[in-house]
Design a protein around this motif. Structure first.
Motif, PDB file in Angstrom:
ATOM      1  N   UNK A  66       0.812  -1.213   0.000  1.00 55.23           N
ATOM      2  CA  UNK A  66       0.000   0.000   0.000  1.00 55.23           C
ATOM      3  C   UNK A  66       0.849   1.269   0.000  1.00 55.23           C
ATOM      4  N   UNK A  67       0.192   2.297  -0.486  1.00 56.52           N
ATOM      5  CA  UNK A  67       0.685   3.666  -0.310  1.00 56.52           C
ATOM      6  C   UNK A  67      -0.387   4.380   0.508  1.00 56.52           C
ATOM      7  N   UNK A  68       0.016   5.060   1.559  1.00 55.60           N
ATOM      8  CA  UNK A  68      -0.953   5.765   2.380  1.00 55.60           C
ATOM      9  C   UNK A  68      -0.467   7.156   2.742  1.00 55.60           C
ATOM     10  N   UNK A  69      -1.419   8.001   3.068  1.00 51.78           N
ATOM     11  CA  UNK A  69      -1.101   9.365   3.498  1.00 51.78           C
ATOM     12  C   UNK A  69      -1.294   9.445   5.013  1.00 51.78           C
ATOM     13  N   UNK A  70      -0.305   9.997   5.693  1.00 53.15           N
ATOM     14  CA  UNK A  70      -0.395  10.110   7.158  1.00 53.15           C
ATOM     15  C   UNK A  70      -1.513  11.103   7.504  1.00 53.15           C
ATOM     16  N   UNK A  93       3.433   7.706   2.312  1.00 54.00           N
ATOM     17  CA  UNK A  93       4.489   6.802   2.780  1.00 54.00           C
ATOM     18  C   UNK A  93       4.202   5.376   2.329  1.00 54.00           C
ATOM     19  N   UNK A  94       5.264   4.586   2.264  1.00 51.28           N
ATOM     20  CA  UNK A  94       5.154   3.130   2.205  1.00 51.28           C
ATOM     21  C   UNK A  94       5.841   2.620   3.460  1.00 51.28           C
ATOM     22  N   UNK A  95       5.461   1.426   3.859  1.00 50.62           N
ATOM     23  CA  UNK A  95       5.837   0.986   5.201  1.00 50.62           C
ATOM     24  C   UNK A  95       5.963  -0.517   5.237  1.00 50.62           C
ATOM     25  N   UNK A  96       6.914  -0.995   6.039  1.00 48.73           N
ATOM     26  CA  UNK A  96       7.032  -2.443   6.228  1.00 48.73           C
ATOM     27  C   UNK A  96       7.473  -2.672   7.670  1.00 48.73           C
ATOM     28  N   UNK A  97       6.928  -3.687   8.275  1.00 45.22           N
ATOM     29  CA  UNK A  97       7.342  -4.035   9.631  1.00 45.22           C
ATOM     30  C   UNK A  97       7.504  -5.535   9.712  1.00 45.22           C
ATOM     31  N   UNK A  98       8.706  -5.986   9.360  1.00 43.31           N
ATOM     32  CA  UNK A  98       8.931  -7.422   9.232  1.00 43.31           C
ATOM     33  C   UNK A  98       9.605  -8.019  10.448  1.00 43.31           C
ATOM     34  N   UNK A  99      10.147  -7.192  11.310  1.00 43.64           N
ATOM     35  CA  UNK A  99      11.102  -7.732  12.262  1.00 43.64           C
ATOM     36  C   UNK A  99      10.599  -7.699  13.697  1.00 43.64           C
ATOM     37  N   UNK A 100      11.021  -8.745  14.439  1.00 46.59           N
ATOM     38  CA  UNK A 100      10.658  -8.798  15.856  1.00 46.59           C
ATOM     39  C   UNK A 100      11.678  -8.041  16.702  1.00 46.59           C
ATOM     40  N   UNK A 101      12.888  -7.852  16.134  1.00 46.89           N
ATOM     41  CA  UNK A 101      13.920  -7.130  16.871  1.00 46.89           C
ATOM     42  C   UNK A 101      14.601  -7.956  17.948  1.00 46.89           C
ATOM     43  N   UNK A 102      14.203  -9.228  18.097  1.00 48.40           N
ATOM     44  CA  UNK A 102      14.703 -10.047  19.206  1.00 48.40           C
ATOM     45  C   UNK A 102      15.482 -11.273  18.753  1.00 48.40           C
ATOM     46  N   UNK A 103      15.235 -11.746  17.545  1.00 39.33           N
ATOM     47  CA  UNK A 103      15.745 -13.070  17.164  1.00 39.33           C
ATOM     48  C   UNK A 103      17.175 -12.968  16.622  1.00 39.33           C
ATOM     49  N   UNK A 141       8.632   0.688  12.721  1.00 42.73           N
ATOM     50  CA  UNK A 141       8.760  -0.041  11.460  1.00 42.73           C
ATOM     51  C   UNK A 141       9.605   0.744  10.476  1.00 42.73           C
ATOM     52  N   UNK A 142       9.806   0.143   9.307  1.00 45.64           N
ATOM     53  CA  UNK A 142      10.547   0.854   8.266  1.00 45.64           C
ATOM     54  C   UNK A 142       9.546   1.686   7.468  1.00 45.64           C
ATOM     55  N   UNK A 143       9.641   2.990   7.640  1.00 47.77           N
ATOM     56  CA  UNK A 143       8.717   3.912   6.968  1.00 47.77           C
ATOM     57  C   UNK A 143       9.533   4.707   5.951  1.00 47.77           C
ATOM     58  N   UNK A 144       9.012   4.790   4.735  1.00 48.78           N
ATOM     59  CA  UNK A 144       9.698   5.555   3.691  1.00 48.78           C
ATOM     60  C   UNK A 144       8.729   6.552   3.089  1.00 48.78           C
ATOM     61  N   UNK A 145       9.162   7.777   3.002  1.00 46.88           N
ATOM     62  CA  UNK A 145       8.362   8.789   2.323  1.00 46.88           C
ATOM     63  C   UNK A 145       8.465   8.576   0.811  1.00 46.88           C
ATOM     64  N   UNK A 326      14.483   1.073  -4.072  1.00 48.17           N
ATOM     65  CA  UNK A 326      13.467   0.943  -5.116  1.00 48.17           C
ATOM     66  C   UNK A 326      12.747   2.275  -5.333  1.00 48.17           C
ATOM     67  N   UNK A 327      12.567   3.046  -4.276  1.00 49.26           N
ATOM     68  CA  UNK A 327      11.908   4.353  -4.440  1.00 49.26           C
ATOM     69  C   UNK A 327      12.777   5.293  -5.270  1.00 49.26           C
ATOM     70  N   UNK A 328      14.085   5.180  -5.068  1.00 51.03           N
ATOM     71  CA  UNK A 328      15.020   6.004  -5.832  1.00 51.03           C
ATOM     72  C   UNK A 328      15.036   5.570  -7.308  1.00 51.03           C
TER      73      UNK A 328
END
Ligand SMILES: [Zn+2]
Ligand SMILES: [Zn+2]
Length: 371
Positions: A66-70, A93-103, A141-145, A326-328
Motif C-alpha cells: 500500500x501507499x498511504x497518506x499520514x 508513505x510506504x511501510x514495512x514491519x517485518x522484524x521482531x527485533x529479538x531473534x 517499522x521501516x517507513x519511507x516517504x 526501489x523508491x530512488x
C-alpha cells in the motif's frame, strides 16, 4: 469514527464491514490508504492458506502493498523516515514491519527480512491489513516517504519491484565482472514468469545493462507489458509448450548458443526451477525468487550443478537496502520505464473478492484496490 474494511471472516469469504478507526499510540500513526496492490501472497492466503508457512487467524484483513497518506500521528511518531527524509501529516508513505527485533536474524545477522520471530507481515492492529480505508503503522517499522515525483500508481508497486530489485542484486553476486561471474553489462538474462515480479525483474535487468532480456511466461497480454517494460524477447509457454523448444529458443538468441548468463525464476512453479538449470550457461547464475509458497517438489540431477559450476541464490522478500533503493529507482526511471502499466485492474473495497479472483486466474498482471 468508523471506516470500511474488506474482512475475511471465514475461508474464501470476504465482506465489507465497518470497523473502528484505530487511534495511534504516541509513537505510531494512522494512514489513509490511497491504493493497495493485490499480491500473489494475498491470493495464496485467501484460497490456499495451507500452502503458506504462517496462516492468518480469522477474521483478518488482507493487503500489504500500500501507499498511504499520514492522517493522524502520535506525539512521538518519528519526524524522519528510514532514509532521513522528513515525514509528517499529509505525506505519502510506504511501510514495512517485518522484524521482531529479538531473534538471531534481527539481532546478530542484522537481517530483519529474515526474521525468525514469527512476524511475517505486520497485521497492524487486530489482524488489520490494508484493504481498508485506514491502516495503523508503527513508528518503529521501516517507513519511507514516497518522493513527490513518484505517482501513487508507481509507488504502490514497491513490493514487487523491490522484491525483483533484491533478486537482480542477488544476481550481481559473486560479481567478478571481468570473469563474467554474476550479472553485468552486456549479458543475457532470462526471466521465468510474467507476473509483477517477473515483469519488474525484466525491467530492472535491462536497466542494469543486460543486452538481452528474454521473458518466458504467459498469457500474451502480460508478455506484451513485459516488452514495454524492457524485455527484448518473450517466449509464450502456451505456444512453445515443450521445455526443450524453449531451451533451443534461448540458445538461439544467445551468443555462441551459450544459454543465459543469468536466469531469474519468478514463476513460482517448481518445474520452472528445473528448467532454469537447463537454461543457464556453464558458470551462470540462477536466482530463485518465485517459490514463495510451497508448491511441491521436483527431481533434478545434482551433477548439473557441478558440471555447470552454477551460482544459485535464493531470494526472500526485500532487505531494507532494496526497499529504500526501489523508491530512488522509481524516481529516476518512472518516466522511461512505464512501471504503472503493470496495473491492469482496479477495484474498490466491494470488489476485493473479484480482484482476488481476477488475480488468481492470472487475468490481471497487477490488480489494485482503491478504497
Ligand atoms: Zn506482496
Ligand atoms: Zn526477528
Amino acid at each position: 469514527m468508523t471506516m470500511k474494511a474488506a474482512v475475511v471472516t471465514r475461508p474464501q469469504h470476504v465482506e465489507v464491514q465497518m470497523r473502528p478507526v484505530p487511534q495511534p499510540k504516541e509513537k505510531d500513526a494512522v494512514i489513509k490508504i490511497e491504493m493497495c496492490g493485490i499480491c500473489g501472497t494475498d491470493v495464496h492466503l485467501f484460497y490456499t492458506p495451507e500452502s503458506f508457512p504462517l496462516p492468518m487467524k480469522m477474521p483478518y484483513v488482507l493487503g500489504h502493498e500500500y501507499v498511504g497518506t499520514i492522517v493522524e500521528k502520535g506525539s512521538r511518531f518519528p519526524t524522519v523516515d528510514h532514509l532521513g527524509n522528513s515525514i509528517g501529516l499529509g505525506d505519502r508513505v510506504v511501510y514495512i514491519n517485518l522484524n521482531c527485533g529479538q531473534c538471531y536474524a534481527c539481532r546478530t545477522l542484522l537481517a530483519p527480512w529474515l526474521c525468525m520471530g514469527g512476524v511475517f507481515d505486520d497485521p497492524g492492529e487486530e489482524g488489520m491489513g490494508a484493504f481498508a480505508e485506514r491502516f495503523y503503522i508503527k513508528g518503529e517499522g521501516l517507513i519511507y516517504r514516497v518522493p513527490d515525483e513518484v505517482p501513487t500508481e508507481v509507488a504502490v508497486l514497491v513490493d514487487p519491484i523491490g522484491i525483483a530489485l533484491a533478486a537482480v542484486q542477488r544476481a550481481h553476486r559473486p560479481g567478478t565482472p571481468d570473469r563474467l561471474d554474476g550479472l553485468g553489462l552486456g549479458q543475457t538474462v532470462v526471466v521465468q514468469g510474467a507476473g509483477a515480479i517477473g515483469a519488474s525483474a525484466a525491467a530492472l535487468a535491462k536497466l542494469s545493462g543486460a543486452t538481452q532480456v528474454i521473458v518466458i511466461g504467459a498469457p500474451q497480454g502480460r508478455l506484451d507489458i513485459c516488452k514495454r517494460l524492457g524485455a527484448d524477447h518473450v517466449i509464450n509457454i502456451d505456444d512453445v509448450t515443450d521445455p526443450a523448444e524453449r531451451l533451443e529458443a534461448v540458445r538461439a538468441l544467445t551468443p555462441h548458443r551459450l544459454g543465459a548468463d543469468v536466469v531469474i525464476e519468478a514463476a513460482g512453479i517448481p518445474q520452472a526451477f528445473g528448467e532454469a538449470l537447463e537454461l543457464a550457461r556453464r558458470g551462470g547464475t540462477i536466482v530463485e525468487v518465485g517459490s514463495f509458497t510451497r508448491q511441491g517438489t521436483i527431481e533434478f540431477d545434482p551433477s548439473l550443478l557441478c558440471y555447470k559450476h552454477l551460482n544459485i541464490h535464493g531470494s526472500w522478500t526485500l532487505p531494507p537496502a532494496a526497499f529504500g533503493m526501489v523508491l530512488e529507482v522509481m524516481r529516476a526511471f518512472h518516466e522511461r520505464v512505464p512501471f504503472s502499466e503493470m496495473i491492469t485492474h482496479r477495484f474498490d473495497l466491494d470488489g476485493v473478492r473479484e480482484g482476488l479472483e481476477t488475480s488468481r486466474r492470472l487475468e490481471a498482471l497487477k490488480a489494485v484496490v482503491v478504497p
